[in-house]
Design a protein around this motif. Structure first.
Motif, PDB file in Angstrom:
ATOM      1  N   LEU A 178      58.757  32.456  41.623  1.00 14.38           N
ATOM      2  CA  LEU A 178      57.664  32.462  41.284  1.00 14.38           C
ATOM      3  C   LEU A 178      57.367  32.047  40.142  1.00 14.38           C
ATOM      4  CD1 LEU A 178      55.602  34.314  44.310  1.00 14.38           C
ATOM      5  CD2 LEU A 178      55.698  31.837  44.125  1.00 14.38           C
ATOM      6  N   PRO A 179      56.391  31.788  39.579  1.00 12.06           N
ATOM      7  CA  PRO A 179      56.205  31.436  38.122  1.00 12.06           C
ATOM      8  C   PRO A 179      55.881  33.255  37.203  1.00 12.06           C
ATOM      9  CG  PRO A 179      54.093  31.398  38.806  1.00 12.06           C
ATOM     10  CD  PRO A 179      55.451  30.993  40.014  1.00 12.06           C
ATOM     11  N   VAL A 180      55.804  33.486  35.657  1.00  9.54           N
ATOM     12  CA  VAL A 180      55.765  34.274  35.128  1.00  9.54           C
ATOM     13  C   VAL A 180      53.793  34.032  34.461  1.00  9.54           C
ATOM     14  CG1 VAL A 180      55.672  35.452  33.194  1.00  9.54           C
ATOM     15  CG2 VAL A 180      57.326  34.803  34.025  1.00  9.54           C
ATOM     16  N   VAL A 181      52.975  34.883  35.093  1.00  7.27           N
ATOM     17  CA  VAL A 181      51.374  34.162  34.700  1.00  7.27           C
ATOM     18  C   VAL A 181      50.273  35.126  34.150  1.00  7.27           C
ATOM     19  CG1 VAL A 181      49.750  34.489  36.811  1.00  7.27           C
ATOM     20  CG2 VAL A 181      51.972  32.918  37.351  1.00  7.27           C
ATOM     21  N   ASP A 182      50.081  35.061  33.101  1.00  4.89           N
ATOM     22  CA  ASP A 182      48.763  35.828  33.253  1.00  4.89           C
ATOM     23  C   ASP A 182      47.506  35.350  33.354  1.00  4.89           C
ATOM     24  OD1 ASP A 182      50.993  36.633  30.840  1.00  4.89           O
ATOM     25  OD2 ASP A 182      50.522  35.890  29.651  1.00  4.89           O
ATOM     26  N   ARG A 183      47.137  36.713  33.763  1.00  2.00           N
ATOM     27  CA  ARG A 183      45.086  35.838  33.930  1.00  2.00           C
ATOM     28  C   ARG A 183      44.400  37.706  33.818  1.00  2.00           C
ATOM     29  NH1 ARG A 183      47.307  39.318  37.153  1.00  2.00           N
ATOM     30  NH2 ARG A 183      47.074  39.027  39.552  1.00  2.00           N
ATOM     31  N   PHE A 184      43.108  36.943  33.658  1.00  4.06           N
ATOM     32  CA  PHE A 184      42.253  38.154  33.512  1.00  4.06           C
ATOM     33  C   PHE A 184      42.038  38.144  34.362  1.00  4.06           C
ATOM     34  CE2 PHE A 184      41.336  35.656  29.707  1.00  4.06           C
ATOM     35  CZ  PHE A 184      42.054  36.762  28.574  1.00  4.06           C
ATOM     36  N   ALA A 185      41.890  40.058  34.550  1.00  4.90           N
ATOM     37  CA  ALA A 185      41.774  41.330  35.405  1.00  4.90           C
ATOM     38  C   ALA A 185      39.919  40.546  35.266  1.00  4.90           C
ATOM     39  CB  ALA A 185      41.526  42.640  35.379  1.00  4.90           C
ATOM     40  N   THR A 186      39.250  40.471  36.832  1.00 11.91           N
ATOM     41  CA  THR A 186      37.190  40.981  36.173  1.00 11.91           C
ATOM     42  C   THR A 186      37.352  41.540  37.841  1.00 11.91           C
ATOM     43  OG1 THR A 186      37.308  38.529  38.191  1.00 11.91           O
ATOM     44  CG2 THR A 186      37.604  38.815  35.605  1.00 11.91           C
ATOM     45  N   GLU A 187      35.695  42.137  37.327  1.00 15.87           N
ATOM     46  CA  GLU A 187      35.804  43.309  38.441  1.00 15.87           C
ATOM     47  C   GLU A 187      34.677  42.657  38.705  1.00 15.87           C
ATOM     48  OE1 GLU A 187      34.819  46.320  36.082  1.00 15.87           O
ATOM     49  OE2 GLU A 187      37.252  46.421  36.098  1.00 15.87           O
ATOM     50  N   ALA A 188      33.552  43.098  40.467  1.00 16.16           N
ATOM     51  CA  ALA A 188      32.411  42.710  41.121  1.00 16.16           C
ATOM     52  C   ALA A 188      31.833  43.017  40.462  1.00 16.16           C
ATOM     53  CB  ALA A 188      32.663  43.474  42.287  1.00 16.16           C
ATOM     54  N   VAL A 189      30.359  42.523  40.402  1.00 13.81           N
ATOM     55  CA  VAL A 189      29.077  42.691  40.217  1.00 13.81           C
ATOM     56  C   VAL A 189      28.183  43.199  40.903  1.00 13.81           C
ATOM     57  CG1 VAL A 189      26.762  41.968  38.923  1.00 13.81           C
ATOM     58  CG2 VAL A 189      29.540  40.546  38.435  1.00 13.81           C
ATOM     59  N   PRO A 190      27.720  44.425  40.441  1.00 12.37           N
ATOM     60  CA  PRO A 190      27.150  45.826  41.584  1.00 12.37           C
ATOM     61  C   PRO A 190      25.754  45.095  41.705  1.00 12.37           C
ATOM     62  CG  PRO A 190      26.691  46.440  39.614  1.00 12.37           C
ATOM     63  CD  PRO A 190      28.075  45.343  39.158  1.00 12.37           C
ATOM     64  N   LEU A 191      25.082  45.477  42.759  1.00 17.56           N
ATOM     65  CA  LEU A 191      23.426  45.227  43.442  1.00 17.56           C
ATOM     66  C   LEU A 191      22.569  44.832  42.443  1.00 17.56           C
ATOM     67  CD1 LEU A 191      21.836  46.152  47.301  1.00 17.56           C
ATOM     68  CD2 LEU A 191      21.506  46.212  44.784  1.00 17.56           C
ATOM     69  N   SER A 192      21.794  44.318  42.379  1.00 23.00           N
ATOM     70  CA  SER A 192      21.197  44.194  41.257  1.00 23.00           C
ATOM     71  C   SER A 192      19.769  44.076  42.166  1.00 23.00           C
ATOM     72  CB  SER A 192      21.064  43.803  40.277  1.00 23.00           C
ATOM     73  OG  SER A 192      19.621  43.337  39.652  1.00 23.00           O
ATOM     74  N   ALA A 193      18.086  44.461  41.956  1.00 26.78           N
ATOM     75  CA  ALA A 193      17.040  43.715  42.531  1.00 26.78           C
ATOM     76  C   ALA A 193      17.053  42.851  41.848  1.00 26.78           C
ATOM     77  CB  ALA A 193      16.209  45.011  42.628  1.00 26.78           C
TER      78      ALA A 193
END
Length: 542
Positions: free
Chosen positions: A43-58
């Motif tokens: 499989l390839p060597v891969v670079d990518r950004f980690a992202t996170e969930a957006v919390p609940l907002s009213a």
């Protein structure tokens, strides 16, 4: 940025080896040869950004409705969805109304009317500015790379593949596995999780994949299933679990695995055509309520208040690297879904009721069942009959233990495709073949498990799973009602024959009891096949 390193190079197949094999055995032989020649397990060597969930907002509509509906911060709300039509509509409603984020995680996402319908709704959300993250296990993506690349070409959308195959991406499962001949132990492990989260506020969990047959839209066969719409305390942990998989070393950006010569504009145009009204008809109009008396979720969302069952709940999922650290047949890890569910079952005081389409107790499961029976705990299991299952080899593993389970007092029921067809309730399947797919456990009439886990060795040590334990008598009662509908009206009860050896299947039609001496609805050929192959398949591979 996360850097994934799996190998030094990406597999490519020389053009002269790209043959069009028309038989399964030739594909296997060709794959073995090519994997040795071309090194096709890399499989390839891969670079990518980690992202996170957006919390609940009213500030979002769904977030405000969720916050206004929650009676206490430590509680989670649930609505069971035994009908595929209502379950699909719930997902579509969440996609249509999302304003901030959509996070989807699935084992199977089929390129059929249902899959394309949901992808269209997701793409439309992205066009409104919603951030979309779609994480797919790579087992069922064969031939669908261009479709998912089309979705990924939209702004605000990213698609990742879990534990991908490197080669033969459009040639079917046999070729893909054959071309992974030197890496079979890796590709045999799959991400079986199912999860849908909208705006960090509302989620759907359970066992349903995304395909026609999981939402009662197939003319040939449909699954008896159940999942749950949920809000409240449980949602942030679900987001954390999604992030754990999304940012794992085994999740590859789709474009690093699936290749195309089309531009983004061409991919989007092709996607729009494939998900347009000509190939993606809308589902039938919903009835006023489902079998539990709930109306469409849109009614609640329009009113701004959710009618749910509330209880304390906790959610868990296997670590993403579980498949690569745990051997088939190994003792379940303490972090695994199987371990947590089994630990709750061990605490049972009066009864355990389980529904599992694939049920292979194995030696450890038999020890658990014996321990429960020794304490006087009633144990009842609903699973597929041989004729109803879509995995006959797994049924062979289950059948090894039937007589032993019956001897210790376990109540066994097997879903019958013929009895399911005769069921006159409107939510059943008419002329289509029905199969059990619901994966639930109810303990002592107050504790419920809902998730993706089967009661078999594959879920325990090979695949990853996700699920929730909910403490609520009201929810447990509804779940038992759902199980009883199929157990009493669409299944055979299995018992030992009067001689003490062999089995009998009991059913009632028109108030007359019938007793069958052979596997109901199963042909002589399939019974012979299982008799020959069953002893050759070890439990840990099932």
């Amino acid at each position: 940025m996360i850097r994934i390193i799996r190998s030094d190079s990406f597999c490519t197949i020389p053009e002269k080896y790209k043959l069009n094999w028309h038989s399964a055995w030739r594909a296997v032989l060709a794959g073995m040869m090519l994997s040795l020649i071309a090194g096709c397990t890399s499989l390839p060597v891969v670079d990518r950004f980690a992202t996170e969930a957006v919390p609940l907002s009213a500030k979002t509509t769904l977030g405000k409705i969720a916050q206004d509906s929650i009676p206490a911060p430590e509680l989670s709300g649930f609505r069971l969805m035994p009908l595929g039509s209502f379950s699909l509509d719930t997902r579509l409603q969440l996609a249509h109304r999302a304003e901030a984020t959509l996070d989807l995680q699935y084992y199977q996402f089929q390129d059929d009317e249902t899959g394309r319908l949901l992808l269209r709704a997701v793409a439309d959300a992205a066009k409104r500015g919603v951030r979309v993250r779609l994480l797919l296990d790579d087992f069922y993506t064969s031939g669908s790379d261009t479709l998912f690349l089309g979705l990924a070409a939209y702004p605000n959308v990213e698609v990742r593949l879990f534990n991908p195959f490197c080669c033969a991406r459009d040639t079917g499962q046999i070729s893909r596995f054959a071309l992974s001949f030197g890496d079979w132990s890796r590709v045999n492990h799959r991400m079986h999780n199912k999860l849908f989260i909208a705006d960090g506020a509302m989620a759907v969990i359970g066992g349903r994949n995304v395909a026609n047959e999981y939402f009662q839209r197939s003319m040939a066969e449909n699954f008896v299933d159940v999942d749950a719409f949920t809000v409240g305390f449980i949602v942030p942990p679900l987001q954390e679990l999604f992030d754990r998989y999304w940012n794992s070393f085994s999740a590859y950006p789709l474009e690093t695995i699936a290749k195309t010569g089309l531009s983004k504009e061409q991919l989007i145009a092709q996607f729009d055509d494939r998900t347009g009204p000509k190939t993606t008809p809308p589902p039938d109009k919903l009835g006023p309520n489902d079998i539990l008396g709930y109306g469409p979720i849109a009614d609640d969302l329009d009113a701004g208040r959710l009618g749910l069952i509330w209880g304390e709940a906790y959610v868990f999922a296997d670590y993403p690297d579980k498949p690569f650290e745990s051997k088939a047949g190994a003792i379940p890890l303490e972090t695994s879904v199987t371990y947590n569910v089994v630990e709750e079952m061990k605490k049972a005081k009066s009864e355990v009721v389980a529904s599992s389409p694939y049920f292979v107790p194995g030696a450890r499961g038999m020890k658990l069942l014996q321990g429960l029976r020794d304490k006087g705990v009633k144990v009842q299991v609903l699973t597929n009959s041989l004729a109803a299952t879509d995995e006959p080899i797994v049924h062979a593993g289950y059948s090894r233990y039937r007589e032993d389970m019956l001897r210790i007092g376990v109540d066994l029921y097997e879903l019958s495709r013929s009895r399911l067809k005769m069921n006159n309730r409107p939510f059943h399947f008419g002329s289509s073949l029905g199969r059990l797919h619901a994966k639930v456990v109810v303990i002592d009439k107050h504790l419920s498990f809902i998730g993706s886990m089967n009661l078999d060795p594959r879920s325990a040590s090979v695949n990853t799973e996700l699920g929730a334990i909910v403490d609520s008598q009201a929810l447990a009662k509804e779940l038992l009602n759902i199980i009883d509908i199929d157990r009493l009206q669409s299944a055979y009860r299995v018992r030992l024959s009067p001689s003490g050896h062999g089995l009998e299947w009991l059913g009632a039609d028109d108030e007359q009891e019938m007793v069958l001496k052979t596997e109901p609805d199963a042909t002589s050929w399939i019974r012979l096949k299982l008799w020959l192959l069953g002893p050759l398949i070890p439990d840990e591979l099932l």
